[in-house]
Design a protein around this motif. Structure first.
Motif, PDB file in Angstrom:
ATOM      1  N   GLU A 175     -37.401 -54.943 -17.271  1.00 36.51           N
ATOM      2  CA  GLU A 175     -38.595 -54.456 -15.779  1.00 36.51           C
ATOM      3  C   GLU A 175     -40.282 -54.507 -17.446  1.00 36.51           C
ATOM      4  OE1 GLU A 175     -38.723 -53.247 -13.015  1.00 36.51           O
ATOM      5  OE2 GLU A 175     -36.846 -54.785 -13.562  1.00 36.51           O
ATOM      6  N   LYS A 178     -41.002 -57.718 -18.481  1.00 35.95           N
ATOM      7  CA  LYS A 178     -41.109 -58.612 -16.955  1.00 35.95           C
ATOM      8  C   LYS A 178     -42.591 -57.696 -16.955  1.00 35.95           C
ATOM      9  CE  LYS A 178     -40.298 -58.738 -11.993  1.00 35.95           C
ATOM     10  NZ  LYS A 178     -39.448 -58.248 -11.230  1.00 35.95           N
ATOM     11  N   ILE A 179     -43.011 -56.837 -16.741  1.00 31.88           N
ATOM     12  CA  ILE A 179     -44.186 -55.708 -16.517  1.00 31.88           C
ATOM     13  C   ILE A 179     -45.435 -56.664 -17.888  1.00 31.88           C
ATOM     14  CG2 ILE A 179     -45.621 -53.676 -17.148  1.00 31.88           C
ATOM     15  CD1 ILE A 179     -43.337 -52.220 -15.405  1.00 31.88           C
ATOM     16  N   LYS A 182     -46.116 -60.032 -16.383  1.00 33.86           N
ATOM     17  CA  LYS A 182     -47.668 -59.905 -15.938  1.00 33.86           C
ATOM     18  C   LYS A 182     -48.981 -59.750 -16.590  1.00 33.86           C
ATOM     19  CE  LYS A 182     -44.669 -58.777 -11.772  1.00 33.86           C
ATOM     20  NZ  LYS A 182     -44.828 -58.616 -10.264  1.00 33.86           N
ATOM     21  N   LYS A 198     -51.756 -52.420 -20.401  1.00 34.42           N
ATOM     22  CA  LYS A 198     -50.674 -52.577 -22.264  1.00 34.42           C
ATOM     23  C   LYS A 198     -50.673 -52.203 -22.988  1.00 34.42           C
ATOM     24  CE  LYS A 198     -51.874 -56.662 -23.503  1.00 34.42           C
ATOM     25  NZ  LYS A 198     -52.194 -57.852 -24.025  1.00 34.42           N
ATOM     26  N   ASP A 238     -48.715 -55.098  -7.816  1.00 32.56           N
ATOM     27  CA  ASP A 238     -48.381 -54.926  -9.366  1.00 32.56           C
ATOM     28  C   ASP A 238     -48.479 -53.655 -10.602  1.00 32.56           C
ATOM     29  OD1 ASP A 238     -49.574 -58.506  -9.847  1.00 32.56           O
ATOM     30  OD2 ASP A 238     -48.072 -57.579  -9.598  1.00 32.56           O
ATOM     31  N   GLU A 239     -49.425 -53.113  -9.841  1.00 29.55           N
ATOM     32  CA  GLU A 239     -49.287 -51.374 -10.270  1.00 29.55           C
ATOM     33  C   GLU A 239     -48.708 -50.318 -10.233  1.00 29.55           C
ATOM     34  OE1 GLU A 239     -53.804 -51.087  -8.889  1.00 29.55           O
ATOM     35  OE2 GLU A 239     -54.684 -51.915 -10.383  1.00 29.55           O
ATOM     36  N   GLU A 241     -45.692 -51.448  -9.453  1.00 31.41           N
ATOM     37  CA  GLU A 241     -44.582 -51.322 -10.215  1.00 31.41           C
ATOM     38  C   GLU A 241     -44.515 -50.861 -11.765  1.00 31.41           C
ATOM     39  OE1 GLU A 241     -44.038 -55.882 -10.714  1.00 31.41           O
ATOM     40  OE2 GLU A 241     -42.004 -55.580 -11.978  1.00 31.41           O
ATOM     41  N   ILE A 242     -45.429 -50.848 -12.297  1.00 31.35           N
ATOM     42  CA  ILE A 242     -46.232 -50.434 -13.418  1.00 31.35           C
ATOM     43  C   ILE A 242     -45.757 -48.444 -12.918  1.00 31.35           C
ATOM     44  CG2 ILE A 242     -47.781 -49.762 -15.456  1.00 31.35           C
ATOM     45  CD1 ILE A 242     -48.989 -52.229 -14.861  1.00 31.35           C
ATOM     46  N   PHE A 245     -41.854 -47.930 -13.305  1.00 30.82           N
ATOM     47  CA  PHE A 245     -41.021 -48.070 -14.745  1.00 30.82           C
ATOM     48  C   PHE A 245     -41.747 -46.780 -15.274  1.00 30.82           C
ATOM     49  CE2 PHE A 245     -39.695 -50.029 -18.145  1.00 30.82           C
ATOM     50  CZ  PHE A 245     -40.607 -49.800 -19.020  1.00 30.82           C
TER      51      PHE A 245
END
Length: 261
Positions: A175, A178-179, A182, A198, A238-239, A241-242, A245
């Motif tokens: 995970e 993957k992040i 991106k 990041k 996408d945010e 997903e972060i 995680f």
């Protein structure tokens, strides 16, 4: 205050990186302590060493750079004076900033944990601090409401979606990669600060891997940054997903019996 590196020119001018180790690798590789993946640097471009109260820069690249008025060739090293700005590569300059004890500080975390929104803007005078504090309090309440709503929606989705997968059952390494991939590909709008997110996420993961007590707080910083850069508290796919995680890692750290967090 601990010594820190401040980017004066590059992907994010003004970004600060507190120095925590006596030997710090600098480069584009994700395993470097100070990772600059968007800078065009070599995977391991430089090594910063703290020795006898001073910092020394070792050149690992095939190019020469200028340090304190002299050319530093491949595998050469030189003392990096406090406050001096060095051009590490084309369009990338960093300043060594030291106030007080120059020794690396293990307690320092990138993008300071105790983040005060009202102190972000420079030149805030004493008269404006009270108004800024009230504004920050309102923002905090809004963030709490958003978090509660998101948590309720997440529980609802897990209860009624047979195909839903628990965050905790996913491979965190997969995970994370993957992040980061991106973010490297600008999957998140740059205007919302993907470079900061990041770097902070990489720092949190690095602290967790080392078993550092600041890991949980570092992950919390990433969540605060997501809310800060979101539009009216609404996260993009996408945010989200972060967010999922980071939340999963925080819960995992809490469940560790040996963790003092």
């Amino acid at each position: 205050m601990p010594a820190k590196l401040i980017m004066t020119e590059g992907p994010e001018p003004g970004a600060e990186f507190p120095i925590q180790d006596e030997v710090l690798r600098i480069g584009s590789d994700r395993n470097c302590g100070y990772c600059l993946s968007d800078s065009g640097l070599a995977p391991h471009a430089f090594t910063l060493e703290y020795r006898n109260g001073e910092y020394h820069l070792h050149n690992r690249t095939g190019d020469s750079i200028e340090v304190h008025g002299r050319r530093l060739e491949h595998r050469d090293s030189a003392r990096w004076p406090f406050g001096e700005e060095i051009e590490l590569g084309p369009g990338l300059s960093v300043r060594l900033d030291v106030h007080g004890d120059p020794a690396p500080s293990k307690s320092a975390v990138a993008y300071t944990i105790e983040y005060d929104a009202e102190e972000e803007a420079e030149g805030v005078d004493a008269a404006g601090r009270e108004a800024a504090a009230k504004s920050a309090s309102s923002k905090t309440m809004l963030q709490i409401i958003v978090i509660l709503v998101c948590a309720a929606l997440g529980i609802f989705a897990l209860m009624f979606d047979p195909g839903a997968v628990s965050i905790s059952k996913k491979d965190p390494k997969v995970e994370f990669e993957k992040i980061i991939g991106k973010l490297d590909n600008n999957a998140v709008d740059k205007a919302r600060g993907p470079y900061s997110i990041k770097n902070s996420l990489q720092q949190a993961r690095y602290l967790e891997a080392r078993g550092a007590v600041e890991a949980k707080k570092a992950y919390a910083v990433v969540r605060d940054m997501l809310l800060k850069h979101s539009k009216d508290g609404t996260l993009t796919e996408d945010e989200r997903e972060i967010w999922d995680f980071v939340t999963g890692r925080i819960e995992s750290i809490k469940r560790q019996p040996s963790s003092p967090l």
